[in-house]
Scaffold this motif. Structure first.
Motif, PDB file in Angstrom:
ATOM      1  N   THR A 213      -7.113 -42.838 -53.371  1.00 30.85           N
ATOM      2  CA  THR A 213      -6.461 -43.301 -54.776  1.00 30.85           C
ATOM      3  C   THR A 213      -7.529 -42.785 -55.787  1.00 30.85           C
ATOM      4  O   THR A 213      -7.270 -42.313 -56.925  1.00 30.85           O
ATOM      5  CB  THR A 213      -6.424 -45.086 -55.110  1.00 30.85           C
ATOM      6  N   PHE A 214      -8.813 -42.725 -55.287  1.00 32.82           N
ATOM      7  CA  PHE A 214      -9.858 -42.513 -56.357  1.00 32.82           C
ATOM      8  C   PHE A 214     -10.508 -41.000 -55.923  1.00 32.82           C
ATOM      9  O   PHE A 214     -11.809 -40.507 -56.310  1.00 32.82           O
ATOM     10  CB  PHE A 214     -10.938 -43.450 -56.432  1.00 32.82           C
ATOM     11  N   GLY A 215      -9.900 -40.354 -55.379  1.00 33.69           N
ATOM     12  CA  GLY A 215     -10.047 -38.916 -54.955  1.00 33.69           C
ATOM     13  C   GLY A 215     -11.195 -38.761 -53.980  1.00 33.69           C
ATOM     14  O   GLY A 215     -11.893 -37.610 -53.776  1.00 33.69           O
ATOM     15  N   LEU A 216     -11.381 -39.549 -52.900  1.00 30.00           N
ATOM     16  CA  LEU A 216     -12.300 -39.718 -51.989  1.00 30.00           C
ATOM     17  C   LEU A 216     -11.678 -39.628 -50.671  1.00 30.00           C
ATOM     18  O   LEU A 216     -10.577 -40.313 -50.501  1.00 30.00           O
ATOM     19  CB  LEU A 216     -13.406 -40.830 -52.123  1.00 30.00           C
ATOM     20  N   GLY A 217     -12.439 -39.034 -49.512  1.00 31.75           N
ATOM     21  CA  GLY A 217     -11.733 -38.908 -48.321  1.00 31.75           C
ATOM     22  C   GLY A 217     -12.471 -40.008 -47.411  1.00 31.75           C
ATOM     23  O   GLY A 217     -13.383 -40.704 -48.238  1.00 31.75           O
ATOM     24  N   VAL A 218     -12.197 -40.071 -46.477  1.00 32.14           N
ATOM     25  CA  VAL A 218     -12.609 -41.256 -45.450  1.00 32.14           C
ATOM     26  C   VAL A 218     -13.452 -40.556 -44.170  1.00 32.14           C
ATOM     27  O   VAL A 218     -12.612 -39.840 -43.491  1.00 32.14           O
ATOM     28  CB  VAL A 218     -11.948 -42.260 -45.330  1.00 32.14           C
ATOM     29  N   PHE A 219     -14.396 -40.822 -43.896  1.00 34.34           N
ATOM     30  CA  PHE A 219     -15.066 -40.282 -42.759  1.00 34.34           C
ATOM     31  C   PHE A 219     -15.530 -41.335 -41.848  1.00 34.34           C
ATOM     32  O   PHE A 219     -16.212 -42.254 -42.227  1.00 34.34           O
ATOM     33  CB  PHE A 219     -16.333 -39.493 -42.965  1.00 34.34           C
ATOM     34  N   ALA A 220     -14.986 -41.432 -40.657  1.00 37.23           N
ATOM     35  CA  ALA A 220     -15.239 -42.709 -39.606  1.00 37.23           C
ATOM     36  C   ALA A 220     -16.167 -42.644 -38.710  1.00 37.23           C
ATOM     37  O   ALA A 220     -16.388 -41.068 -38.189  1.00 37.23           O
ATOM     38  CB  ALA A 220     -13.908 -42.867 -38.957  1.00 37.23           C
ATOM     39  N   GLU A 221     -17.025 -43.617 -38.599  1.00 36.72           N
ATOM     40  CA  GLU A 221     -18.099 -43.486 -37.394  1.00 36.72           C
ATOM     41  C   GLU A 221     -19.009 -42.462 -37.547  1.00 36.72           C
ATOM     42  O   GLU A 221     -19.262 -41.769 -36.648  1.00 36.72           O
ATOM     43  CB  GLU A 221     -17.296 -43.614 -35.903  1.00 36.72           C
ATOM     44  N   PRO A 222     -19.615 -42.279 -38.758  1.00 36.55           N
ATOM     45  CA  PRO A 222     -20.941 -41.286 -38.982  1.00 36.55           C
ATOM     46  C   PRO A 222     -21.854 -41.604 -38.006  1.00 36.55           C
ATOM     47  O   PRO A 222     -22.175 -42.770 -37.649  1.00 36.55           O
ATOM     48  CB  PRO A 222     -21.222 -41.578 -40.416  1.00 36.55           C
ATOM     49  N   ALA A 223     -22.558 -40.738 -37.528  1.00 37.98           N
ATOM     50  CA  ALA A 223     -23.863 -40.634 -36.741  1.00 37.98           C
ATOM     51  C   ALA A 223     -23.790 -41.475 -35.586  1.00 37.98           C
ATOM     52  O   ALA A 223     -24.756 -42.786 -35.707  1.00 37.98           O
ATOM     53  CB  ALA A 223     -24.956 -40.893 -37.847  1.00 37.98           C
ATOM     54  N   PRO A 224     -22.956 -41.357 -34.905  1.00 34.98           N
ATOM     55  CA  PRO A 224     -22.439 -42.397 -33.734  1.00 34.98           C
ATOM     56  C   PRO A 224     -23.801 -42.778 -32.726  1.00 34.98           C
ATOM     57  O   PRO A 224     -24.065 -43.706 -32.216  1.00 34.98           O
ATOM     58  CB  PRO A 224     -21.630 -41.906 -32.778  1.00 34.98           C
ATOM     59  N   GLU A 225     -24.753 -41.715 -32.687  1.00 34.74           N
ATOM     60  CA  GLU A 225     -26.089 -41.924 -32.001  1.00 34.74           C
ATOM     61  C   GLU A 225     -26.834 -42.916 -32.655  1.00 34.74           C
ATOM     62  O   GLU A 225     -27.736 -43.400 -32.130  1.00 34.74           O
ATOM     63  CB  GLU A 225     -26.409 -40.777 -31.652  1.00 34.74           C
ATOM     64  N   GLN A 226     -26.646 -43.261 -33.796  1.00 31.94           N
ATOM     65  CA  GLN A 226     -27.439 -44.205 -34.438  1.00 31.94           C
ATOM     66  C   GLN A 226     -27.235 -45.512 -34.349  1.00 31.94           C
ATOM     67  O   GLN A 226     -28.131 -46.511 -34.351  1.00 31.94           O
ATOM     68  CB  GLN A 226     -27.469 -43.730 -35.927  1.00 31.94           C
ATOM     69  N   GLY A 227     -25.917 -45.818 -33.661  1.00 29.44           N
ATOM     70  CA  GLY A 227     -25.477 -47.354 -33.399  1.00 29.44           C
ATOM     71  C   GLY A 227     -25.581 -48.054 -34.765  1.00 29.44           C
ATOM     72  O   GLY A 227     -26.028 -49.365 -34.592  1.00 29.44           O
ATOM     73  N   LEU A 228     -24.991 -47.621 -35.616  1.00 28.28           N
ATOM     74  CA  LEU A 228     -24.966 -48.214 -37.124  1.00 28.28           C
ATOM     75  C   LEU A 228     -24.102 -49.577 -37.125  1.00 28.28           C
ATOM     76  O   LEU A 228     -24.334 -50.201 -38.002  1.00 28.28           O
ATOM     77  CB  LEU A 228     -24.590 -47.153 -38.098  1.00 28.28           C
ATOM     78  N   PHE A 229     -23.219 -49.511 -36.459  1.00 25.95           N
ATOM     79  CA  PHE A 229     -22.238 -50.924 -36.317  1.00 25.95           C
ATOM     80  C   PHE A 229     -23.180 -52.136 -36.290  1.00 25.95           C
ATOM     81  O   PHE A 229     -22.973 -53.084 -36.926  1.00 25.95           O
ATOM     82  CB  PHE A 229     -21.221 -50.973 -35.656  1.00 25.95           C
TER      83      PHE A 229
END
Length: 514
Positions: free
Chosen positions: A411-427
């Protein structure tokens, strides 16, 4: 850069608040895809870029000295956030007379000496030995091994009287994979051993974090939460480098050791989470809560920051991590309070993230609204951005609100990128995991990045991460998308659910009685 007195800091709060009101002009609605007129009338479409920048410049200012947990700058940031909640008319949580949830943290200095004598071996502080906790200690005796030391079962304390004894435990836990899980398991072992009256706790460390990093970490000051109802401050707790199982004899009955440490001096380091409530409009759904969370602390000044710095700039301002996220939550609170959604919103600014996710862990153990009525946590945190065309969402595929998040971003002109840098265990490295561990679906809505590259590393936990370096056009769109995503989740007819087979799905079923 100059240092300032606490009086100057408080004056800055008042001046900044007045400045925001004077500077704010309604922004033109962002360009959006297929918006209806009713949608564009929502408050998030007229969110003020000037106000966003003013909040950011105050929270990430030199005057707040890096907002380190337990320091005056952190306390001023908490008060600033609380007064924004008051200005918006947010309700205080049940049983609270203020927006602050006080936490009595302790500042724990590094040990100056430590040895563990085992037969002909002498393990030394900074080499094979790291002192985790405890007061001055000089204790000798036979050790008693209790497995992981996390239960009263057969593989733990069952049938073993450890009062006054030196307890040995295996490092980590069967489930612990990342650093956060390892440290949480270690804290639980210390708590249980202390409650059972142990004289000392020796943990055999052979986990994934290199021992060199362990030694470096424990050679610095830490912040901790005192163990309730125990003598945890007095009981010595040490880690032994057990790579290649080289000290396996510590598990054997009859083994005698001597442990001497200077202990780790402790002093009070008070801080607080900041919480406010926006009551939902639906007669039934208002009894369910969506949390909007962001940590407002950072790492402080000089050596506290843990990275190189120049004499001319020793303040780690933490603009990206996480004044950016804190302002997103403040702006979402404003939009959602002006036009309330169906579910209630708990707006939660968290302290102590940089020192071990302590503020969110404290909240999860001392919730201000029932956890079983908390259906979602939309957390926002990040190391920075290297792509201003997207938002990056950690847990997007796992936590059941993908459609709402993608709709809001687009809606505000932004895409969505899921699960960036998986090797970092960011969750498992941000405050969302404290809620996830309790069973609450909890993604982290982050500034746009796909990998930890040079653009991220340039500012992440660096003294140059100053307010002047932000792209405020991007921050504006990010805040709008975050607020709209929160609204869409809060207006859903059904609760978001964990993806089938997710590691936290069982916790969710236990929490919600599914």
């Amino acid at each position: 850069m100059q240092t300032y007195s606490l009086a100057t800091l408080v004056a800055g709060v008042l001046l900044t608040s007045a400045s925001v009101q004077a500077q704010t002009r309604p922004a033109k609605p962002a360009t959006a895809r297929t918006k209806t007129s009713s949608t564009t009338n929502l408050p998030e479409f007229s969110m003020s870029r000037a106000e966003i920048e003013a909040h950011t410049r105050f929270l990430a200012s030199d005057e707040l000295m890096g907002r380190r947990t337990g320091e005056p700058g952190n306390q001023v940031a908490a008060r600033y956030i609380a007064e924004q909640f008051r200005k918006l008319g947010l309700k205080t949580p049940p049983g609270q007379t203020d927006y602050l949830q006080p936490i009595s943290f302790e500042k724990v200095k590094a040990a100056t000496s430590g040895t563990l004598t085992l037969g002909n071996d002498s393990l030394r502080l900074g080499k094979e030995l790291a002192v985790m906790s405890g007061g001055p200690t000089n204790v000798s005796g036979e050790v008693i091994y209790v497995g992981y030391g996390l239960t009263d079962g057969e593989d733990g304390y069952k049938g073993r009287d450890v009062k006054g004894r030196i307890v040995v435990v295996q490092g980590g836990s069967p489930e612990a994979k990342g650093p956060g899980e390892i440290f949480r398991a270690s804290a639980e072992k210390r708590k249980l051993a202390s409650q059972k009256g142990a004289a000392a706790l020796i943990e055999l460390y052979s986990e994934s974090i290199p021992w060199g990093f362990v030694n470096q970490y424990f050679s610095r000051e830490q912040i901790s939460v005192p163990i309730e109802g125990s003598n945890g401050a007095a009981m010595a707790h040490v880690w032994v480098n057990n790579a290649n199982n080289q000290y396996k004899q510590l598990k054997e009955a009859g083994q005698t050791v001597t442990l001497r440490t200077s202990g780790r001096p402790r002093s009070a380091a008070p801080s607080a989470n900041v919480a406010g409530i926006i009551e939902g409009t639906d007669p039934k759904l208002k009894n369910e809560y969506v949390i909007l969370s962001a940590h407002f602390d950072h790492v402080g000044v000089g050596k506290q920051g843990g990275s190189a710095y120049q004499p001319s700039d020793s303040i780690f301002n933490g603009t990206r991590d996480n004044a950016f996220g804190t302002v997103s939550v403040l702006e979402a609170a404003k939009a959602l309070s002006q036009q309330r959604p169906k579910r209630s919103i708990l707006v939660l600014a968290l302290t102590g993230e940089e020192v071990g996710l302590l503020g969110s862990r404290y909240y999860a153990e001392h919730p201000l609204v029932p956890l079983k009525q908390t259906v979602f946590d939309l957390n926002t945190d990040g190391a920075g951005y290297n792509d201003t065309t997207i938002v990056s969402v950690i847990g997007l595929e796992r936590t059941g609100a993908r459609a709402e998040i993608e709709t809001a971003a687009k809606t505000f002109g932004l895409g969505v990128f899921a699960e960036p840098a998986p090797e970092q265990g960011l969750f498992d490295r941000s405050d969302n995991v404290s809620f996830a561990a309790k069973g609450i679906p909890s993604p982290t809505f982050s500034p746009g990045f796909k990998a930890f590259d040079e653009a991220i590393g340039k500012y992440y936990h660096q003294a140059i991460d100053n307010p002047e370096s932000l792209d405020y056009g991007y921050v504006h769109k990010f805040c709008q998308a975050f607020a709209y995503a929160a609204r869409l989740v809060a207006d859903r007819p059904t609760r978001p659910q964990w993806s089938a087979g997710d590691k936290y799905e069982a916790a969710g079923k236990a929490l919600y009685g599914q």
